[in-house]
Design a protein around this motif. Structure first.
Motif, mmCIF file in Angstrom:
data_model
loop_
_atom_site.group_PDB
_atom_site.id
_atom_site.type_symbol
_atom_site.label_atom_id
_atom_site.label_comp_id
_atom_site.label_asym_id
_atom_site.label_seq_id
_atom_site.Cartn_x
_atom_site.Cartn_y
_atom_site.Cartn_z
ATOM 1 N N ILE A 255 -3.976 2.550 5.281
ATOM 2 C CA ILE A 255 -4.080 2.857 3.847
ATOM 3 C C ILE A 255 -5.533 3.058 3.449
ATOM 4 C CG2 ILE A 255 -3.473 2.062 1.515
ATOM 5 C CD1 ILE A 255 -1.069 2.558 3.357
ATOM 6 N N ASN A 256 -6.445 2.320 4.112
ATOM 7 C CA ASN A 256 -7.882 2.438 3.866
ATOM 8 C C ASN A 256 -8.608 2.153 5.177
ATOM 9 O OD1 ASN A 256 -10.533 2.374 3.081
ATOM 10 N ND2 ASN A 256 -10.292 0.761 1.537
ATOM 11 N N PRO A 257 -8.857 3.191 5.979
ATOM 12 C CA PRO A 257 -9.440 3.000 7.316
ATOM 13 C C PRO A 257 -10.828 2.367 7.311
ATOM 14 C CG PRO A 257 -8.456 5.186 7.108
ATOM 15 C CD PRO A 257 -8.482 4.595 5.734
ATOM 16 N N ASP A 258 -11.493 2.301 6.159
ATOM 17 C CA ASP A 258 -12.801 1.653 6.087
ATOM 18 C C ASP A 258 -12.691 0.133 6.230
ATOM 19 O OD1 ASP A 258 -14.095 4.079 5.736
ATOM 20 O OD2 ASP A 258 -13.970 3.992 3.551
ATOM 21 N N LEU A 259 -11.479 -0.389 6.075
ATOM 22 C CA LEU A 259 -11.240 -1.822 6.170
ATOM 23 C C LEU A 259 -10.303 -2.119 7.333
ATOM 24 C CD1 LEU A 259 -10.504 -2.681 2.412
ATOM 25 C CD2 LEU A 259 -12.678 -2.995 3.616
ATOM 26 N N THR A 260 -10.487 -3.278 7.960
ATOM 27 C CA THR A 260 -9.475 -3.745 8.895
ATOM 28 C C THR A 260 -8.321 -4.325 8.070
ATOM 29 O OG1 THR A 260 -10.400 -5.976 9.018
ATOM 30 C CG2 THR A 260 -11.224 -4.346 10.614
ATOM 31 N N VAL A 261 -7.186 -4.551 8.713
ATOM 32 C CA VAL A 261 -6.062 -5.170 8.011
ATOM 33 C C VAL A 261 -6.472 -6.549 7.496
ATOM 34 C CG1 VAL A 261 -3.719 -6.091 8.280
ATOM 35 C CG2 VAL A 261 -4.326 -3.893 9.323
ATOM 36 N N GLU A 262 -7.231 -7.265 8.302
ATOM 37 C CA GLU A 262 -7.689 -8.604 7.925
ATOM 38 C C GLU A 262 -8.550 -8.555 6.659
ATOM 39 O OE1 GLU A 262 -9.122 -12.360 10.568
ATOM 40 O OE2 GLU A 262 -10.166 -10.459 10.929
ATOM 41 N N LYS A 263 -9.467 -7.608 6.594
ATOM 42 C CA LYS A 263 -10.338 -7.494 5.424
ATOM 43 C C LYS A 263 -9.581 -6.966 4.208
ATOM 44 C CE LYS A 263 -14.708 -7.019 7.937
ATOM 45 N NZ LYS A 263 -15.849 -6.132 8.270
ATOM 46 N N ALA A 264 -8.628 -6.070 4.459
ATOM 47 C CA ALA A 264 -7.813 -5.553 3.350
ATOM 48 C C ALA A 264 -7.009 -6.685 2.723
ATOM 49 C CB ALA A 264 -6.886 -4.454 3.854
ATOM 50 N N LEU A 265 -6.502 -7.593 3.561
ATOM 51 C CA LEU A 265 -5.766 -8.756 3.061
ATOM 52 C C LEU A 265 -6.669 -9.637 2.203
ATOM 53 C CD1 LEU A 265 -3.226 -10.603 3.079
ATOM 54 C CD2 LEU A 265 -4.160 -11.649 5.151
ATOM 55 N N ALA A 266 -7.895 -9.864 2.678
ATOM 56 C CA ALA A 266 -8.840 -10.695 1.934
ATOM 57 C C ALA A 266 -9.156 -10.085 0.568
ATOM 58 C CB ALA A 266 -10.116 -10.891 2.743
ATOM 59 N N GLU A 267 -9.336 -8.765 0.536
ATOM 60 C CA GLU A 267 -9.614 -8.097 -0.738
ATOM 61 C C GLU A 267 -8.407 -8.143 -1.669
ATOM 62 O OE1 GLU A 267 -11.292 -4.241 -0.654
ATOM 63 O OE2 GLU A 267 -13.120 -4.870 0.409
ATOM 64 N N ALA A 268 -7.205 -8.075 -1.092
ATOM 65 C CA ALA A 268 -5.991 -8.056 -1.908
ATOM 66 C C ALA A 268 -5.688 -9.415 -2.525
ATOM 67 C CB ALA A 268 -4.804 -7.591 -1.065
ATOM 68 N N GLU A 269 -6.317 -10.467 -2.033
ATOM 69 C CA GLU A 269 -6.045 -11.808 -2.555
ATOM 70 C C GLU A 269 -6.340 -11.916 -4.048
ATOM 71 O OE1 GLU A 269 -8.209 -14.456 -0.023
ATOM 72 O OE2 GLU A 269 -6.576 -14.597 1.452
ATOM 73 N N ALA A 270 -7.261 -11.091 -4.542
ATOM 74 C CA ALA A 270 -7.563 -11.107 -5.976
ATOM 75 C C ALA A 270 -6.344 -10.689 -6.787
ATOM 76 C CB ALA A 270 -8.735 -10.176 -6.269
ATOM 77 N N SER A 271 -5.581 -9.715 -6.272
ATOM 78 C CA SER A 271 -4.371 -9.276 -6.979
ATOM 79 C C SER A 271 -3.234 -10.275 -6.809
ATOM 80 C CB SER A 271 -3.939 -7.890 -6.485
ATOM 81 O OG SER A 271 -3.501 -7.936 -5.136
ATOM 82 N N PHE A 272 -3.271 -11.050 -5.701
ATOM 83 C CA PHE A 272 -2.245 -12.068 -5.491
ATOM 84 C C PHE A 272 -2.483 -13.283 -6.394
ATOM 85 C CE2 PHE A 272 -2.434 -10.720 -0.739
ATOM 86 C CZ PHE A 272 -1.825 -9.525 -1.042
ATOM 87 N N GLY A 273 -3.741 -13.564 -6.653
ATOM 88 C CA GLY A 273 -4.081 -14.758 -7.420
ATOM 89 C C GLY A 273 -4.093 -16.013 -6.579
ATOM 90 N N ALA A 274 -4.112 -15.848 -5.251
ATOM 91 C CA ALA A 274 -4.101 -17.000 -4.347
ATOM 92 C C ALA A 274 -4.421 -16.515 -2.936
ATOM 93 C CB ALA A 274 -2.731 -17.685 -4.359
ATOM 94 N N PRO A 275 -4.910 -17.418 -2.068
ATOM 95 C CA PRO A 275 -5.129 -17.037 -0.664
ATOM 96 C C PRO A 275 -3.815 -16.618 -0.014
ATOM 97 C CG PRO A 275 -6.193 -19.134 -1.171
ATOM 98 C CD PRO A 275 -5.304 -18.806 -2.339
ATOM 99 N N ALA A 276 -3.923 -15.798 1.028
ATOM 100 C CA ALA A 276 -2.725 -15.314 1.715
ATOM 101 C C ALA A 276 -2.999 -15.177 3.203
ATOM 102 C CB ALA A 276 -2.280 -13.971 1.142
ATOM 103 N N LYS A 277 -1.931 -15.306 3.990
ATOM 104 C CA LYS A 277 -2.043 -15.200 5.440
ATOM 105 C C LYS A 277 -0.836 -14.460 6.001
ATOM 106 C CE LYS A 277 -2.348 -18.076 9.626
ATOM 107 N NZ LYS A 277 -2.351 -19.464 10.147
ATOM 108 N N ILE A 278 -1.108 -13.442 6.809
ATOM 109 C CA ILE A 278 -0.021 -12.767 7.524
ATOM 110 C C ILE A 278 0.366 -13.648 8.702
ATOM 111 C CG2 ILE A 278 0.669 -10.727 8.851
ATOM 112 C CD1 ILE A 278 -1.379 -9.119 7.234
ATOM 113 N N THR A 279 1.616 -14.061 8.738
ATOM 114 C CA THR A 279 2.053 -15.006 9.767
ATOM 115 C C THR A 279 2.884 -14.379 10.875
ATOM 116 O OG1 THR A 279 3.987 -15.604 8.442
ATOM 117 C CG2 THR A 279 1.994 -16.937 8.151
#
Length: 308
Positions: A255-279
């Motif tokens: 979706i955004n090749p400038d970011l790894t999936v790990e970094k994209a998840l970290a950035e998306a946490e702001a929209s989640f309103g909480a930390p998140a982890k792909i399990t």
């Protein structure tokens, strides 16, 4: 007792069997409708068993979810034509729904009671073989669950709601906003469909696979003629590149090749309103790993025409 067309029609509607089979069944059982159903069922099972040796590499992948749990199943048929059949699609959709009530293992799903029936999923598939006339099988099933969060799903090449040729589940643990988590999880599932990662993290990759890749990198590096300390660094660099290609969290996010999936998840946490982890994730591609039979089409046509 005379066997009427109306009796044949009624038996056919009850069983889905062919008209001639229905007529024979009624004749064999003296017109007893219930006994004729049993006769056809016995005959149908025998036919199904004979078909079980034929390769079933087509079919559908189906997914079902209830938020914190989701399943993906693969039900195979011999031809794509059958996969487009409404009855087969209903079968796969119901098998996926049943899978949600189990632990997700293929054994548990096969033994579970099929919706609206008094028989198991395995027996229902066997009966469907007799009705449709092709070998079918519940090949595999998998479930992901989270304590808090979502399990998102994505079906690629969707032919009907929740059914297609490739299915992906992605589990995300988080106390955050479920709608935002589901949206991001679906994006990751689409990424998994496109890139087919080997594992979630580097630690989860089979050690034998890593050693095989490392041996290749060492051989390649030695061909450069450089000293051992430089070769070691070259191999380390190539291993990092390997991980970036096959480890989900290290891959460039489609979706955004400038970011790894790990970094994209970290950035998306702001929209989640909480930390998140792909399990975890699961990816089922229809027919992968099945060795398909290569038939002689001309010979089949000649045989159908009664030629040798």
């Amino acid at each position: 007792m005379a066997i009427t067309a109306a009796m044949v029609k009624e038996l056919r509607e009850m069983t889905g069997a062919g008209m001639m089979d229905c007529k024979t069944a009624l004749a064999e059982t003296g017109g007893d409708m219930e006994a004729a159903v049993d006769w056809l069922r016995t005959k149908g099972i025998a036919k199904a068993d004979k078909k079980s040796g034929r390769t079933a590499a087509e079919g559908l992948v189906g997914a079902a979810s209830d938020g914190t749990r989701a399943v993906v199943v693969e039900v195979n048929s011999e031809t794509d034509f059958v996969a487009r059949n409404d009855a087969f699609q209903t079968l796969v959709r119901n098998v996926a729904a049943v899978a949600l009530t189990t632990d997700g293992s293929v054994e548990a799903v096969g033994a579970a009671t099929y919706p609206g029936a008094s028989k198991s999923v395995t027996d229902t598939i066997r009966d469907t073989i007799a009705t449709i006339g092709e070998n079918m099988s519940l090949r595999r099933s998998a479930m992901l669950s989270v304590g808090d969060g979502v399990v998102a799903s994505y079906i690629h090449n969707q032919v009907a709601d929740g059914l297609g040729k490739l299915g992906v589940l992605v589990a995300i643990e988080s106390t955050g906003d479920k709608a935002a988590l589901t949206q991001f999880g679906r994006q990751v599932a689409m990424h998994v469909a496109a890139t087919n990662p080997l594992a979630l993290t580097a630690d989860e990759i089979d050690a034998a696979t890593v050693e095989r890749e490392k041996a290749i990198f060492v051989d390649q590096a030695r061909q450069s003629g450089k000293p051992d300390n430089i070769i070691e660094k070259m191999v380390e660099g190539r291993l990092r590149k390997f991980y970036e290609e096959v480890v989900l969290l290290k891959q460039g996010f489609v979706i955004n090749p400038d970011l790894t999936v790990e970094k994209a998840l970290a950035e998306a946490e702001a929209s989640f309103g909480a930390p998140a982890k792909i399990t975890g994730f699961v990816r089922f591609a229809l027919g992968e790993g099945i060795e398909k039979e290569e038939g002689d089409f001309a010979a089949e046509v000649a045989a159908a025409a009664g030629k040798k």
